[in-house]
Design an enzyme around this catalytic site. Structure first.
Site, short mmCIF file in Angstrom:
data_model
loop_
_atom_site.label_atom_id
_atom_site.label_comp_id
_atom_site.label_asym_id
_atom_site.label_seq_id
_atom_site.Cartn_x
_atom_site.Cartn_y
_atom_site.Cartn_z
N HIS A 74 -3.99 -1.82 -6.86
CA HIS A 74 -3.24 -0.66 -7.34
C HIS A 74 -4.20 0.41 -7.84
O HIS A 74 -4.94 0.19 -8.79
CB HIS A 74 -2.25 -1.09 -8.43
CG HIS A 74 -1.15 -1.97 -7.92
ND1 HIS A 74 -0.25 -2.62 -8.71
CD2 HIS A 74 -0.82 -2.30 -6.64
CE1 HIS A 74 0.60 -3.31 -7.96
NE2 HIS A 74 0.26 -3.13 -6.70
N THR A 75 -4.19 1.55 -7.15
CA THR A 75 -5.13 2.64 -7.45
C THR A 75 -4.45 3.69 -8.31
O THR A 75 -3.39 4.20 -7.97
CB THR A 75 -5.64 3.27 -6.14
OG1 THR A 75 -6.22 2.25 -5.32
CG2 THR A 75 -6.68 4.34 -6.44
N THR B 103 2.83 -12.68 2.67
CA THR B 103 2.12 -13.21 1.52
C THR B 103 2.86 -14.46 1.05
O THR B 103 3.84 -14.86 1.67
CB THR B 103 2.00 -12.15 0.41
OG1 THR B 103 1.03 -12.57 -0.55
CG2 THR B 103 3.33 -11.85 -0.27
N THR C 256 -6.31 -12.11 2.26
CA THR C 256 -7.42 -11.46 1.56
C THR C 256 -8.54 -12.45 1.26
O THR C 256 -9.59 -12.07 0.75
CB THR C 256 -6.94 -10.84 0.23
OG1 THR C 256 -6.32 -11.86 -0.56
CG2 THR C 256 -5.98 -9.70 0.48
N LYS D 177 2.41 2.18 -5.26
CA LYS D 177 3.15 1.69 -6.43
C LYS D 177 2.41 1.94 -7.74
O LYS D 177 3.01 2.28 -8.75
CB LYS D 177 3.43 0.19 -6.27
CG LYS D 177 4.34 -0.15 -5.11
CD LYS D 177 4.53 -1.64 -4.96
CE LYS D 177 3.30 -2.36 -4.48
NZ LYS D 177 2.86 -1.99 -3.13
N ARG E 276 -9.53 -1.14 7.09
CA ARG E 276 -8.74 0.01 7.54
C ARG E 276 -7.32 -0.44 7.81
O ARG E 276 -7.08 -1.47 8.46
CB ARG E 276 -9.36 0.58 8.82
CG ARG E 276 -8.55 1.73 9.39
CD ARG E 276 -9.24 2.40 10.55
NE ARG E 276 -8.34 3.30 11.23
CZ ARG E 276 -8.71 4.20 12.11
NH1 ARG E 276 -9.98 4.33 12.42
NH2 ARG E 276 -7.83 4.98 12.70
N ARG E 277 -6.39 0.34 7.32
CA ARG E 277 -4.98 0.02 7.53
C ARG E 277 -4.52 0.53 8.89
O ARG E 277 -4.97 1.56 9.35
CB ARG E 277 -4.12 0.64 6.43
CG ARG E 277 -4.45 0.13 5.04
CD ARG E 277 -3.64 0.85 3.97
NE ARG E 277 -4.11 0.47 2.63
CZ ARG E 277 -4.29 1.31 1.63
NH1 ARG E 277 -4.07 2.60 1.80
NH2 ARG E 277 -4.71 0.87 0.46
N ASP F 249 0.82 -1.23 0.00
CA ASP F 249 0.00 0.00 0.00
C ASP F 249 0.85 1.27 0.00
O ASP F 249 0.45 2.30 0.54
CB ASP F 249 -0.95 0.02 1.21
CG ASP F 249 -1.78 -1.24 1.32
OD1 ASP F 249 -2.43 -1.60 0.32
OD2 ASP F 249 -1.78 -1.87 2.39
N ASN G 154 -4.79 -10.27 -5.07
CA ASN G 154 -4.74 -9.73 -3.70
C ASN G 154 -4.09 -8.35 -3.70
O ASN G 154 -4.10 -7.65 -2.70
CB ASN G 154 -3.97 -10.67 -2.77
CG ASN G 154 -2.57 -11.00 -3.28
OD1 ASN G 154 -2.28 -10.91 -4.47
ND2 ASN G 154 -1.70 -11.42 -2.40
#
EC number: 6.3.4.4
Length: 432
Positions: free
Chosen positions: A42-43, A240, A130, A17, A305-306, A14, A39
């Protein structure tokens, strides 16, 4: 000769990238995903329009770029089709721009069922996956029983192999986890319905990348998640299931490791983490809330929420070592606007009082660690959208310089907002 540039996360994912890859692909001919699956989240924000990609590389929105999903990626056919359909509805000709490795392992419904059954069985010790079947799909790959994209070329043989695997996993689902079996016929029908679409995009990725290098093409390798989630080098077992580090580029795409020219580490100006696992600099009160709300810290994939905290330079230094970083891109600097003081973790204090300047390897080693902080002045001025390095507040410039001093790596790009245009490129990786 061509330039091969890797973009990866230096923290727990997060970091931002997707935006950076999208920006740099202006000069790239190819963009390659080499690990992970859907999983990732990318926004991209381009001219105010938001796009969230989970599986397809971030270069897909550029008409002159070919996007490639390499063999290191576990591919969920249904997730890929959903993403393709959404993009095509917006006029993006995905099938003309996307290529797949035939060696991509397939994520199928029994992987998702196993993932969720296991997390439920772990109870309070859940890893926080996820729930998308990533880990079980990699397990099948390593156990040499997994189905791959290339298996779809022979539908009859695919059906036989699938039946064996479904029976194998259903035995565990029903008898051990006490959940419903997966319907073999439905899985088969659903996959075969889109098999021809997938196989039409198959290419020899390793050969393509080698020839691209010889031609002098620029190639961007897009990492997912972050260094501290790497299956080998992360906070195991809260990691992961793939190699998120630079070494994963060669194994996950077939590019020879000597051909990597520049590794860009994305570092957020503070730290975040989704799910369970060690996080020494985590903040719970006012500052943590500030970072969470101002940074809009909610997962693009899960919506969770992170967790937020101060920048952990010890962890980032580990990322420098493992990835042989050439430079940093600092993101979300604007989220720190308005804070009177900012802390940087420069070491850890063990429960016995010993001070260390490296990260433990396993999660157990992080227990009881206390961060050792260095405090620097904050700034009241806004850095949001600033595009000229000299126009940043002096305190922000000092913070940037201190990160460079602690890590020994230059900050080559600074992001001051979500839009592609809200970026300062001090040194272009393709020119470095």
């Amino acid at each position: 000769m061509g330039k091969n540039v890797v973009v990866l996360g230096t923290q727990w994912g997060d970091e931002g990238k997707g935006k950076v890859v999208d920006l740099l692909t202006e000069r790239a001919k190819y963009v390659v995903r080499y690990q992970g699956g859907h999983n990732a989240g990318h926004t991209l924000v381009i001219n105010g329009e938001k796009t969230v990609l989970h599986l397809i590389p971030s270069g897909i929105l550029r008409e002159n770029v070919v996007s490639i999903i390499g063999n290191g990626v576990v591919l969920a056919p249904d997730a890929l089709m959903k993403e393709m359909t959404e993009l095509e509805a917006r006029g993006v000709p995905v099938r003309e721009r996307l290529l797949l490795s035939e060696a991509c392992p397939l994520i199928l419904p029994y992987h998702v069922a196993l993932d969720n059954a296991r997390e439920k069985a772990r109870g309070a010790k859940a890893i926080g996956t996820t729930g998308r079947g990533i880990g079980p799909a990699y397990e099948d790959k390593v156990a040499r029983r997994g189905l791959r994209v290339g298996d779809l070329f022979d539908k009859e043989t695919f059906a036989v192999k699938l039946k064996e695997i479904v029976e194998y996993h259903n035995f565990q689902l029903v008898n051990y986890y006490k959940v419903d079996a997966v319907d073999y016929q439905k899985v088969l029908d659903d996959v075969l319905a889109i098999a021809d679409i997938l196989t039409a995009m198959v290419v020899d990725v390793s050969d393509l990348l080698y020839k691209a290098h010889l031609r002098g093409d620029f190639v961007m390798f897009e990492g997912a998640q972050g260094t501290l989630l790497d299956i080998d080098h992360g906070t195991y077992p809260y990691v992961t299931s793939s190699n998120t580090t630079a070494g994963g580029v060669a194994t996950g795409s077939g590019l020879g490791p000597r051909y990597v020219d520049y590794v860009l580490g994305i570092v957020k100006a503070y730290s975040t983490r989704v799910g369970a696992g060690p996080f020494p600099t985590e903040l719970f009160e006012e500052v943590g809330e500030h970072l969470s709300q101002k940074g809009n810290e909610f997962g693009a994939t899960t919506g969770r929420r992170r967790r937020t905290g101060w920048l952990d330079a010890v962890a980032v230094r580990r990322a420098v070592q493992i990835n042989s970083l050439s430079g940093f891109c600092l993101t979300k600097l604007d989220v720190l606007d308005g804070l009177k003081e900012i802390k940087i973790c420069v070491g850890y204090r063990l429960p016995n009082g010993t001070e260390v300047d490296t990260t433990p390897l396993a999660a157990e080693g992080w227990e009881g660690l206390e961060p050792i902080y260095e405090t620097v002045p904050g700034w009241s001025e806004s850095t949001f959208g600033v595009k000229d390095h000299s126009k940043l507040p002096q305190a922000a410039l000092n913070y940037i310089k201190r990160i460079e001093e602690i890590t020994g790596v230059p900050i080559d790009i600074i992001s001051t907002g979500p839009d592609r245009s809200e970026t300062m490129v001090l040194r272009d990786p393709f020119d470095a």
